[in-house]
Design a protein around this motif. Structure first.
Motif, PDB file in Angstrom:
ATOM      1  N   UNK A  84      72.682  57.271  34.409  1.00 11.32           N
ATOM      2  CA  UNK A  84      72.813  58.641  33.916  1.00 11.32           C
ATOM      3  C   UNK A  84      72.230  58.803  32.516  1.00 11.32           C
ATOM      4  N   UNK A  85      71.424  57.844  32.105  1.00 16.03           N
ATOM      5  CA  UNK A  85      70.681  58.004  30.873  1.00 16.03           C
ATOM      6  C   UNK A  85      71.380  57.517  29.621  1.00 16.03           C
ATOM      7  N   UNK A  86      72.552  56.935  29.739  1.00 18.01           N
ATOM      8  CA  UNK A  86      73.257  56.445  28.560  1.00 18.01           C
ATOM      9  C   UNK A  86      72.677  55.138  28.052  1.00 18.01           C
ATOM     10  N   UNK A  87      72.599  55.009  26.725  1.00 17.52           N
ATOM     11  CA  UNK A  87      72.184  53.741  26.132  1.00 17.52           C
ATOM     12  C   UNK A  87      73.429  52.879  25.968  1.00 17.52           C
ATOM     13  N   UNK A  88      73.470  51.739  26.642  1.00 16.92           N
ATOM     14  CA  UNK A  88      74.666  50.893  26.660  1.00 16.92           C
ATOM     15  C   UNK A  88      74.522  49.771  25.636  1.00 16.92           C
TER      16      UNK A  88
END
Length: 505
Positions: free
Chosen positions: A112-116
């Motif tokens: 979903x496009x989150x930078x982890x």
């Protein structure tokens, strides 16, 4: 209250969330004798209610705050909710997750496009790292529960329940972790329908809100149980505590077996599989006591379904115990020819679900026995009485956590002659190097005499370890364990150890 009511009534959640259905539970209704309904937040796009609060918070932020980007710390549901909300609003989102977070949840956030960023072994460590990055990069922090806009987004669930069920409602049951869901739903229900009881539900081993309400101030738990990981919070929020103290009627607590039984109930009635924290409210509903047929419906919120498939085997093992449809007993029988046959005759035609035994010498034999029950606790007490009257020694292991997690798989492991053995149960983080860190914390003088581990598809593994520690060295040993930081429980005096593993038993 007035400010929060306005926030709930004007909350923006339906850009991304659905109005989740309120499903009847006919099988459970028939068993309990009063109408039971399940609010299906597991059907949200991220399989959790957390999307509501995350999106509402982002929608309320000024443009300059969104332009800087947002950050949060989460091990799962809040992370996925914020990632999707940020994706819809075209905002950069950084999610700090513990290194122990299962890969399925990390990948869901990335999709979903989150930078982890993986940091620390616990939520507290990830949280500290997120706040540090917030200051360094000027990001906007989105708290998972202790924020009025987040609370307001979750409160829309309460509005939906009242709109979907205009008939009388006796009580609404809400899972509590940090308290954001309970605070929002309780506030709006008590504002519109003060006659409805609002009941919070927590696990026995993560009951931070119950402890805080009893102390009339927020308390920090020294450790929390990890089975219902979605509500494993050491301290509830400041805002959420204030609201729950004012608007909750009561908080009930339930154990792991009751939660597993509730997962099965949800499956039986809806064919959906809830995560443990998702089934928590239903477990509390069942434990709350009987409702009269005229008092109205009872409603439980299924808060989520982000469950690792591997955990199902553990849930299935424990569900029958949670429903009191299975008893686990340690029975001592004479060790001579014919005693085994006589014991089976004493049990009669009752269904045996488990039977573990190994010859261990010339003394009495100990059998780990599982029996199916059709009449619950009363039937179990009758069986125990019958066996004792016939001269058998009986220990009830049905509520013995160590016996259920470990000993039932280790019968036959008794060794004679082990000195100074301590038996400890640990929760190890599920990551490479966790065992080595544990071993490095011990001195060569402390010998590991027993080790049992089972993977439950969780972010923490359950370990049982026997360690030989001389009595005069035990203060230093316990100091080392405290420095290690893994949650542990001393099981040396547990009757399951004495009967099945201790060579001196």
């Amino acid at each position: 209250m007035q400010d929060l009511i306005k926030r709930i009534l004007s909350a923006r959640v339906y850009d991304v969330a659905i109005e989740s259905p309120l499903d009847p539970m006919p099988r459970l209704t028939g068993r309990l004798g009063s109408p039971v309904f399940l609010k299906r937040e597991d059907l949200q796009p991220v399989f959790s209610f957390k999307l509501r609060g995350a999106y509402n918070k982002l929608a309320s932020l000024p443009a300059d705050a969104l332009a800087r980007g947002v950050i949060c710390a989460s091990a799962g549901n809040h992370a996925q909710g914020l990632a999707l909300a940020a994706q819809r609003l075209q905002v950069e989102a950084t999610i700090v997750m513990p290194r122990t977070t299962p890969a399925i949840k990390v990948e869901a956030v990335k999709r979903r496009g989150g930078q982890v960023i993986l940091s620390g072994d616990t939520f507290d460590e990830a949280y500290a790292q997120a706040r540090q990055i917030e200051l360094q990069q000027g990001l906007t922090f989105v708290h998972p529960f202790d924020d009025l806009d987040v609370i307001a987004g979750q409160g829309t669930i309460g509005l939906e329940i009242l709109r979907q069920h205009p008939d009388p409602i006796d009580a609404v049951f809400i899972p509590i972790g940090g308290g954001g869901l309970a605070a929002g739903v309780a506030t709006i229900i008590k504002f519109l329908r003060p006659d409805i009881k609002v009941i919070g539900v927590e696990p026995h081993d993560a009951a931070g809100m119950a402890a805080s309400l009893q102390a009339d101030e927020r308390v920090t738990l020294s450790q929390v149980g990890l089975f219902a990981d979605g509500v494993a919070v050491r301290q509830v929020g400041e805002q959420t505590f204030r609201l729950c103290r004012e608007f909750l009627d009561e908080v009930v607590t339930v154990d792991t077996d009751a939660i597993c039984a509730a997962v099965k109930d949800i499956f039986d009635d809806t064919r959906a599989i809830a995560e443990p924290s998702g089934a928590l409210a239903l477990a509390g509903l069942k434990a709350f006591g009987p409702a009269s047929s005229t008092s109205g419906s009872r409603i439980a919120i299924n808060s989520g379904a982000n469950l690792n498939f591997d955990r199902l085997r553990h849930i299935a093992e424990r569900a029958e115990i949670g429903e009191r449809r299975e008893a686990l007993l340690a029975v001592t029988i004479p060790e001579h020819p014919g005693s085994y046959r006589a014991f089976i005759q004493a049990l009669g035609p009752r269904p045996v679900t488990e039977f573990n035994y190994r010859l261990s010498g010339s003394g009495p034999a100990h059998v780990f026995l599982g029996l199916g029950l059709s009449e619950g606790e009363r039937e179990k007490r009758e069986i125990v009485d019958i066996l004792r009257r016939q001269g058998y020694g009986v220990e009830d292991m049905t509520d013995n956590e160590m016996a259920k997690l470990h000993v039932r798989y280790m019968v036959g492991g008794r060794v004679v002659g082990i000195e100074n053995e301590l038996l400890l149960r640990f929760a190890f983080p599920e990551r490479p190097g966790a065992l080595l860190k544990f071993l490095d914390g011990l001195t060569p003088d402390w010998n590991i005499s027993l080790f049992h581990y089972r993977n439950h598809g969780d972010d923490h593994g359950r370990v049982l370890a026997g360690i030989q520690v001389p009595a005069d060295d035990r203060p230093r040993f316990h100091n080392r364990l405290d420095e290690l930081g893994y949650p542990y429980w001393d099981e040396t005096d547990n009757p399951a150890y004495r009967l099945f593993l201790d060579g001196a038993g």
